[in-house]
Design a protein around this motif. Structure first.
Motif, PDB file in Angstrom:
ATOM      1  N   GLN A 389      -7.147   4.390   9.944  1.00  0.00           N
ATOM      2  CA  GLN A 389      -5.726   4.067  10.036  1.00  0.00           C
ATOM      3  C   GLN A 389      -5.338   3.480   8.685  1.00  0.00           C
ATOM      4  OE1 GLN A 389      -4.597   1.747  13.469  1.00  0.00           O
ATOM      5  NE2 GLN A 389      -2.630   1.333  12.470  1.00  0.00           N
ATOM      6  N   LEU A 390      -4.520   4.202   7.992  1.00  0.00           N
ATOM      7  CA  LEU A 390      -4.220   3.844   6.611  1.00  0.00           C
ATOM      8  C   LEU A 390      -3.590   2.457   6.502  1.00  0.00           C
ATOM      9  CD1 LEU A 390      -4.303   5.096   3.719  1.00  0.00           C
ATOM     10  CD2 LEU A 390      -1.930   5.713   4.071  1.00  0.00           C
ATOM     11  N   ASN A 391      -2.687   2.162   7.411  1.00  0.00           N
ATOM     12  CA  ASN A 391      -1.975   0.882   7.342  1.00  0.00           C
ATOM     13  C   ASN A 391      -2.931  -0.289   7.439  1.00  0.00           C
ATOM     14  OD1 ASN A 391      -0.684   3.149   8.714  1.00  0.00           O
ATOM     15  ND2 ASN A 391       1.163   1.932   8.453  1.00  0.00           N
ATOM     16  N   LYS A 392      -3.901  -0.129   8.365  1.00  0.00           N
ATOM     17  CA  LYS A 392      -4.880  -1.187   8.579  1.00  0.00           C
ATOM     18  C   LYS A 392      -5.739  -1.353   7.312  1.00  0.00           C
ATOM     19  CE  LYS A 392      -8.472  -2.028  11.785  1.00  0.00           C
ATOM     20  NZ  LYS A 392      -9.349  -1.310  12.718  1.00  0.00           N
ATOM     21  N   LEU A 393      -6.157  -0.215   6.809  1.00  0.00           N
ATOM     22  CA  LEU A 393      -7.002  -0.201   5.613  1.00  0.00           C
ATOM     23  C   LEU A 393      -6.314  -0.916   4.460  1.00  0.00           C
ATOM     24  CD1 LEU A 393      -9.676   1.431   4.561  1.00  0.00           C
ATOM     25  CD2 LEU A 393      -7.962   2.774   3.375  1.00  0.00           C
ATOM     26  N   LEU A 394      -5.042  -0.575   4.272  1.00  0.00           N
ATOM     27  CA  LEU A 394      -4.307  -1.168   3.154  1.00  0.00           C
ATOM     28  C   LEU A 394      -4.105  -2.658   3.364  1.00  0.00           C
ATOM     29  CD1 LEU A 394      -1.741   1.625   2.306  1.00  0.00           C
ATOM     30  CD2 LEU A 394      -3.527   0.747   0.823  1.00  0.00           C
ATOM     31  N   LYS A 395      -3.883  -3.041   4.632  1.00  0.00           N
ATOM     32  CA  LYS A 395      -3.700  -4.456   4.927  1.00  0.00           C
ATOM     33  C   LYS A 395      -4.933  -5.247   4.515  1.00  0.00           C
ATOM     34  CE  LYS A 395      -0.384  -4.450   8.590  1.00  0.00           C
ATOM     35  NZ  LYS A 395      -0.284  -4.132  10.024  1.00  0.00           N
ATOM     36  N   LEU A 400      -7.632  -8.902   0.653  1.00  0.00           N
ATOM     37  CA  LEU A 400      -8.753  -9.138  -0.265  1.00  0.00           C
ATOM     38  C   LEU A 400      -8.262  -9.452  -1.669  1.00  0.00           C
ATOM     39  CD1 LEU A 400     -11.958  -8.764  -0.212  1.00  0.00           C
ATOM     40  CD2 LEU A 400     -11.496  -6.582  -1.313  1.00  0.00           C
ATOM     41  N   TYR A 401      -7.304  -8.635  -2.127  1.00  0.00           N
ATOM     42  CA  TYR A 401      -6.869  -8.801  -3.517  1.00  0.00           C
ATOM     43  C   TYR A 401      -5.894  -9.958  -3.685  1.00  0.00           C
ATOM     44  CZ  TYR A 401      -9.574  -5.046  -5.358  1.00  0.00           C
ATOM     45  OH  TYR A 401     -10.624  -4.299  -5.782  1.00  0.00           O
ATOM     46  N   THR A 402      -5.236 -10.338  -2.599  1.00  0.00           N
ATOM     47  CA  THR A 402      -4.399 -11.533  -2.691  1.00  0.00           C
ATOM     48  C   THR A 402      -5.284 -12.752  -2.950  1.00  0.00           C
ATOM     49  OG1 THR A 402      -2.985 -10.488  -1.062  1.00  0.00           O
ATOM     50  CG2 THR A 402      -2.519 -12.782  -1.558  1.00  0.00           C
TER      51      THR A 402
END
Lengths: 559, 225
Positions: A389-395, A400-402
């Protein structure tokens, strides 16, 4: 199978073409020659016949007429050889005594008018003895002949004169003509080729109305031996000429072929000398190639340039990789050597160890990157094909990067925007995709402004049916129906256009010194692109002064 | 002796600088980019420059070229990751005095630095002899009349520098420029303190003076003979 020599091929082709044309030409020429030679004889024969006819038409002494006939036909009478002379009508000597070897043979007779169109096998009319010559001469040859061979003279109505051995009438070609063929209509003539005593003769049978009631038949033969002899000569000449032309043609073909292939041979010789070491030099300079060869030479040159570029790229890659690996190694070594030179405090040792570990981590990261690039280069599909699920992945990535940004002391925030509420599913390798987006966000953090947010937008592109059909017909499988576009946007300044081209080059960094301050090795975007590629996706970067930098990743989405 | 390190890897530059300071008693300046490095190299009288080639802004070779064009005769040791023969030859032809490739050995670097500086002052061996004093520039042990001594760093720096220039008048400015790095605070009267300290150690025979004060010009280390 060994390929045929071009010389051989061309020669054989040339020979075949030449042979066909030569044979055709020779045949035509030979035929024409024969025709014209025979026509010459025919003309002579006709002229003679007409002269005889004229002589017979004039009321003169038959002896004179006979003499005239003899003279006209070339049978010069040394002694009396009149055919109608007593019973010595057939004098073989008279023939042999001729100066000419092959005098004109002839036979002249009359036939009644009612048979002018009929075949020569009509009933003999021996009663008719009105012809001048037989009138004056006492014995008629017809009578003599009728005595000896009555069957033979059934067609001879009234023999006027003859200069031919007629002992064996049936074997006599003259008689064969008369028996075997239809007589020409009166007033016309026919021509035949016959053989008398093994020699070729051209024969003419002329029929003409004679003094109203009768038809004058003149059968004449003239030797065509010389014509045939001439034609044989001609044929020999044609054959010799043909052979010479063929040989010359083969020679010319051989010379032409080697002349034409010379530039290729020279090019091959030059190409033979090319190794990977001298690839960058100009090898085809001053090649005596003709204009037609230029495309070939240019193509080879371009290929060499491309190869050279590829080689250079490879070399550059190795040089960069070794530099990148060597630098942290150098630092670790210097750190450890420095600390080891004398007794230090515990704090110093700890610092040295930590620094060394940091540098080792850098090396580790680099080798990881190189390895993943090498694996991606192998062009294999992602090992794992997970439903994601792309949205989950991006979240997760954003989270992580925040944290990373915070730890680096950057104020930038990462904002994830979704235009569609429904989640987008994609198929791929989770770790690889995380690396892909991570690398891009990392770059945005590194090069973008520290205080402005990084925006991530997800955009699902659903192709219309018609488009799908077109795509499906154009290239199956390669163009998926649904795409998802993920754009990572930062407010960083403009990337110079000349640098934009090279952003995906391995180890490329805008600064030639490969300074460490900004970190990274210049492999991040290369890896990102490779990951996108193995997922059948694309990645594009646009950068404008006012809009900042926008990195768009397009991936196939599950329906 | 004063050395400039132009190296963009900060940790590496720091390590080299640390060793040079500790073991060679050199004054060391560090520059992390080409532009700044070039400026420093042109404005200060260094005895040696350790130069990296791949630098931000201005490359090492450009700095080298610039120095040689301006007739700067400073000894230059190139320390680079570029290790091909071609690169070495290119560097040496452009005017560097030595070429070392990364990764390098610290001892070797020190030995080469020492040798280069020695050559700059026309010495062929690492031993400096002035009258009764013998200075070993590798171990930094000063021997005077059979007695070995290890001097404080600044005193050693001053003695070594004067000994290198034996028989020459060395001005105070020269001394300050060659003994202190850019960030060290220096006062000219500190030099006088060090001179008097050195005199106390080696020069206590008034009849046989070694360290001469030339009024208004500077100092000179010279044996009477």
């Amino acid at each position: 199978m060994k390929p045929w020599s071009l010389k051989k091929k061309l020669s054989i082709l040339y020979c075949l073409v030449l042979l066909v044309s030569l044979i055709t030409l020779s045949a035509v020429a030979y035929n024409n020659m024969e025709q014209s030679l025979l026509r010459n004889i025919d003309r002579t024969l006709k002229a003679t016949a007409e002269a005889i006819e004229a002589a017979l038409n004039t009321p003169i002494n038959p002896t004179i007429a006979q003499k005239q006939i003899e003279a006209l036909t070339g049978n010069t009478p040394t002694n009396s050889t009149l055919t109608n002379n007593t019973n010595a009508n057939l004098k073989p000597k008279s023939i042999r005594h001729h100066k000419k070897k092959h005098p004109v043979k002839y036979r002249i007779w009359l036939e009644p008018v009612q048979q002018q169109t009929a075949q020569p096998n009509i009933q003999p009319t021996q009663t008719e003895t009105k012809v001048q010559i037989s009138e004056q001469q006492k014995p008629s040859i017809t009578k003599d002949l009728s005595h000896t061979k009555p069957a033979a003279i059934t067609f001879t109505n009234q023999l006027l004169a003859t200069n031919i051995k007629e002992t064996k009438e049936y074997q006599n070609p003259f008689l064969k003509i008369i028996t075997n063929t239809t007589a020409p209509p009166p007033g016309t003539e026919n021509y035949y080729n016959i053989t008398i005593n093994g020699y070729p003769y051209r024969t003419m049978w002329l029929r003409k109305p004679y003094k109203g009631q009768k038809i004058l038949n003149i059968l004449m033969a003239r030797s065509s031996k010389y014509s045939y002899h001439e034609m044989a000569e001609y044929l020999r000449l044609l054959l010799i000429m043909g052979a010479i032309i063929m040989l010359g043609g083969i020679l010319v073909t051989f010379l032409m072929t080697s002349l034409l292939l010379k530039p290729i041979r020279l090019t091959a010789k030059r190409l033979q000398q090319i190794t990977h070491q001298n690839l960058d030099q100009e090898h085809l300079e001053g090649l005596p190639a003709c204009q037609e060869m230029q495309p070939f030479v240019t193509a080879v040159r371009n290929m060499l340039t491309r190869l050279d570029n590829a080689m250079q790229q490879q070399k550059q890659f190795i040089a960069d990789a070794s530099h990148e690996l060597r630098t942290p190694l150098t630092i670790v070594k210097s750190t450890l050597q420095t600390i080891n030179r004398k007794q230090r405090s515990v704090a110093e040792y700890q610092q040295a160890i930590n620094e060394s570990l940091e540098d080792l981590a850098r090396m580790e990261q680099l080798t990881e990157n190189l390895l993943s690039l090498a694996r991606l280069d192998e062009n294999k599909n992602p090992h794992k094909n997970q439903q994601l699920q792309l949205n989950k992945l991006l979240k997760e990535i954003v989270k992580l990067y925040t944290q990373k940004a915070k730890s680096l002391g950057k104020k930038s925030t990462i904002i994830l925007q979704q235009k569609q509420t429904e989640p987008v599913h994609i198929t791929g390798d989770e770790t690889k995709l995380k690396q892909l987006f991570g690398n891009i966000i990392d770059n945005a953090l590194k090069y973008g402004p520290t205080d402005k947010p990084i925006q991530i937008t997800i955009n699902k592109i659903i192709n219309t049916n018609t488009d799908t059909n077109i795509n499906a017909t154009k290239n199956k499988n390669t163009t998926p129906n649904n795409l998802v576009e993920i754009c990572i946007h930062d407010e960083g300044g403009q990337i110079p256009p000349q640098a934009l081209k090279h952003l995906f080059d391995r180890f490329y960094r805008e600064d030639a010194s490969r300074c460490r301050k900004t970190g990274g090795s210049g492999l991040g975007l290369s890896i990102a692109r490779e990951i996108a590629r193995v997922h059948n996706g694309t990645i594009t970067i646009t950068s404008e002064k006012t809009n900042g930098t926008n990195v768009c990743v397009t991936l196939p989405a599950n329906p | 002796m004063r050395v400039l390190i132009i190296e963009d890897e900060q940790r590496l530059a720091r390590n080299i600088s640390k060793v040079l300071k500790e073991e060679m008693s050199f004054a060391v300046d560090i520059s992390h980019d080409g532009l700044d490095g070039r400026h420093m190299a042109m404005t200060n009288p260094y005895d040696l420059i350790i130069l990296d080639l791949m630098l931000p802004k201005v490359s090492g070779l450009e700095i080298l070229q610039h120095l040689r064009q301006k007739n700067n005769e400073v000894a230059v040791l190139v320390l680079s990751a570029r290790d091909t023969q071609k690169d070495k030859i290119k560097g040496l032809r452009m005017g560097c005095d030595d070429y070392m490739t990364k990764p390098f050995d610290m001892d070797e670097l020190l030995a080469r630095c020492n040798a280069l500086i020695r050559r700059c002052y026309n010495r062929v061996i690492p031993l400096l002899k002035v009258g009764p004093i013998t200075i070993d520039t590798t171990s930094h042990i000063v021997t005077c009349k059979g007695k070995q001594e290890i001097l404080p760093a600044m005193e050693y720096r001053l003695l070594e520098y004067l000994a290198m220039r034996t028989g020459q008048i060395v001005s105070k400015t020269d001394i300050i420029e060659h003994l202190y790095d850019f960030y060290e605070e220096n006062f000219s009267n500190v030099i006088e303190v060090y001179i008097s300290s050195l005199r106390k150690r080696f020069d206590n025979n008034p009849k046989h003076k070694l360290i001469h004060t030339i009024r208004g010009q500077g100092y000179m280390l010279k044996d009477k003979s």
